[in-house]
Design a protein around this motif. Structure first.
Motif, short mmCIF file in Angstrom:
data_model
loop_
_atom_site.label_atom_id
_atom_site.label_comp_id
_atom_site.label_asym_id
_atom_site.label_seq_id
_atom_site.Cartn_x
_atom_site.Cartn_y
_atom_site.Cartn_z
N ALA A 128 0.86 -1.19 0.00
CA ALA A 128 0.00 0.00 0.00
C ALA A 128 0.89 1.23 0.00
CB ALA A 128 -0.92 0.01 1.21
N TYR A 129 0.53 2.20 -0.80
CA TYR A 129 1.31 3.44 -0.99
C TYR A 129 0.42 4.59 -0.54
CZ TYR A 129 3.00 7.29 -4.04
OH TYR A 129 3.41 8.49 -4.58
N ALA A 130 0.83 5.26 0.52
CA ALA A 130 -0.07 6.20 1.20
C ALA A 130 -0.10 7.59 0.58
CB ALA A 130 0.27 6.27 2.68
N ALA A 131 -0.37 7.65 -0.73
CA ALA A 131 -0.82 8.90 -1.34
C ALA A 131 -2.32 8.94 -1.06
CB ALA A 131 -0.52 8.91 -2.83
N PHE A 181 -6.30 -1.86 3.52
CA PHE A 181 -5.15 -2.74 3.35
C PHE A 181 -5.32 -4.02 4.19
CE2 PHE A 181 -0.34 -3.29 3.96
CZ PHE A 181 -0.17 -3.86 2.71
N LEU A 182 -5.71 -3.85 5.45
CA LEU A 182 -5.92 -5.02 6.30
C LEU A 182 -7.02 -5.92 5.74
CD1 LEU A 182 -5.69 -3.73 9.99
CD2 LEU A 182 -4.04 -5.11 8.73
N ARG A 183 -8.11 -5.31 5.30
CA ARG A 183 -9.21 -6.11 4.75
C ARG A 183 -8.75 -6.91 3.54
NH1 ARG A 183 -14.22 -1.68 4.94
NH2 ARG A 183 -14.72 -1.95 7.16
N ASP A 184 -7.95 -6.29 2.70
CA ASP A 184 -7.45 -6.99 1.52
C ASP A 184 -6.56 -8.16 1.92
OD1 ASP A 184 -6.98 -7.54 -1.17
OD2 ASP A 184 -5.31 -6.13 -1.29
N ILE A 185 -5.65 -7.93 2.86
CA ILE A 185 -4.76 -8.99 3.32
C ILE A 185 -5.56 -10.15 3.91
CG2 ILE A 185 -3.00 -9.55 5.05
CD1 ILE A 185 -1.93 -6.68 4.64
N VAL A 208 -12.14 -5.46 -1.56
CA VAL A 208 -12.05 -4.02 -1.34
C VAL A 208 -11.87 -3.33 -2.68
CG1 VAL A 208 -11.06 -4.30 0.97
CG2 VAL A 208 -9.54 -4.05 -1.00
N ALA A 209 -12.17 -2.04 -2.69
CA ALA A 209 -11.92 -1.23 -3.89
C ALA A 209 -10.42 -1.10 -4.11
CB ALA A 209 -12.57 0.13 -3.73
N PRO A 210 -9.99 -0.91 -5.35
CA PRO A 210 -8.56 -0.71 -5.61
C PRO A 210 -8.01 0.46 -4.79
CG PRO A 210 -9.74 -1.05 -7.66
CD PRO A 210 -10.79 -0.90 -6.61
N TYR A 211 -6.80 0.31 -4.30
CA TYR A 211 -6.13 1.36 -3.52
C TYR A 211 -4.71 1.53 -4.06
CZ TYR A 211 -4.43 -2.83 -1.10
OH TYR A 211 -3.89 -4.06 -0.81
N PRO A 212 -4.04 2.64 -3.75
CA PRO A 212 -2.69 2.85 -4.29
C PRO A 212 -1.70 1.82 -3.75
CG PRO A 212 -3.63 4.92 -3.50
CD PRO A 212 -4.53 3.82 -3.02
#
Length: 379
Positions: free
Chosen positions: A120-123, A338-342, A347-351
């Motif tokens: 995960a990239y926090a932009a 991020f946690l939900r994806d792991i 989840v919706a796409p994230y950076p």
């Protein structure tokens, strides 16, 4: 119930403590924190109820056995700890900029993909409530086909902020790394993630900054501005990064037949007259959001030819983390996704590092200042 995922934090400043709170809020366990200074990291760990504190990252990885690492140091210090974490099979949450260079960012992206770990990239300012609202309105056709976006901000930062990582390219400093990464992510969230073309100009209009000892937390650096800047004993450090930029981009959008034109204008050292803002224009209306990262009131311009303030939809409000501060809120939102994806949830796409490495490539192109056309011979 399964045991909570374990998180190891790199960084003890504002971001490190913010990342720890975000992951705790999402249900993870913070098992350790690493910093440069023994006294500081021990104080932060004790205050935050974190069981492990240390200054050796590889030793912390071995001792804590984390599922996730959270990288919350300046960008120039990201490469080595991320590489070690990937080798250890950890998922990686990394603040922007991803690294200090496109070369290292691409390397880490590829290493993570090969190792099969999530990133995960926090932009992360794409998660302010009004940006989420604007994205929903655009998708629903509230402005017709999107045609243009403008992102305007003026920070009026004090020129005498003590010299540090933010003044140096090799340490991850500069306004492209620390402002443009967010606004580019917002624009992509609003209309589409595929960037077709980019052009721009950057300027270092600072030059130098005073060297002051004792600055630790980025959020409190203004408290260390020297009272007497004319003191002959004062030492100065040289800036080698941009403090202002103007960037134009074209984004491909599934909502429009033609590319969406985007203007990013940021002055890090100049005062604002009108409010900073983000505006999305379309063939049948527009959306205006107050604030440089779109965290203020949203207005819609539609068929009635009037700007009308819009209330935040209840479903968006209900999904926002209950935390003060726009930076903190966005960290909480992304950490939760991020946690939900792991954990295998949809989840919706994230950076991710794909976007982070792309951004570093773009930033290096922009810093070359090759977008000018010489017209002096045109008369």
């Amino acid at each position: 119930m399964s045991a909570p995922l374990k998180v190891l934090i790199s960084g003890t400043g504002f971001a490190g403590q913010g990342h720890a709170d975000a992951f705790r809020g999402a249900g993870a366990e913070i098992v350790g924190i690493v910093g440069r200074t023994p006294r500081v990291v021990e104080e932060v760990a004790e205050a935050g109820g974190i069981p492990y504190a240390g200054t050796d990252w590889d030793a912390a990885l071995a001792a804590c056995q984390p599922d996730i690492v959270s990288i919350a140091t300046p960008g120039g210090a990201h490469y080595a700890p991320i590489k070690s974490a990937i080798a250890a099979g950890c998922h990686v949450f990394c603040d922007k900029p991803m690294t200090e260079s496109a070369e290292t960012a691409v390397e880490l992206r590829d290493l993570a993909a090969a190792r099969g770990v999530k990133t995960a990239y926090a932009a992360s300012f794409r998660y302010t409530p009004s940006v989420l609202h604007a994205r929903q309105l655009v998708a629903e056709g509230a402005i017709g086909e999107p045609t243009e976006i403008e992102c305007i901000s003026h920070f009026n930062l004090e020129r005498a902020i003590p010299f540090g990582w933010s003044h140096r390219r090799e340490q991850g400093g500069g306004r492209l790394n620390n402002n443009f990464t967010h606004t580019l992510s917002i624009a992509c969230a609003l209309v589409g993630d595929r960037i077709l073309n980019i052009a721009g100009e950057v300027r270092d209009d600072l030059g130098r900054a005073p060297i002051v000892e004792g600055v630790h937390n980025f959020a409190t650096r203004r408290n260390f501005i020297p009272e007497n800047l004319e003191d002959p004993a004062l030492q100065w450090g040289e800036s080698n990064v941009e403090w202002s930029y103007t960037v134009m981009a074209q984004l491909e959008s599934p909502l429009a037949d033609k590319p969406v034109s985007v203007l990013f204008k940021h002055g890090g050292l100049v005062p604002r007259f009108h409010e900073d803002h983000i505006v999305v224009y379309g063939t049948a209306g527009a959306i205006y959001i107050k604030g440089h990262y779109g965290s203020g009131q949203l207005f819609h311009y539609g068929a009635d030819k009037q700007w009308q303030a819009q209330a935040l939809p209840p479903e968006i409000a209900a999904g926002m983390p209950e935390v003060a501060g726009e930076t903190e809120l966005c960290w909480h939102y992304l950490a939760r996704e991020f946690l939900r994806d792991i954990q295998g949830e949809t989840v919706a796409p994230y950076p991710t590092f794909a976007e982070g490495s792309r951004d570093q490539k773009i930033i290096e192109r922009l810093r070359q200042n090759r977008s000018w056309t010489d017209v002096t011979d045109l008369g």
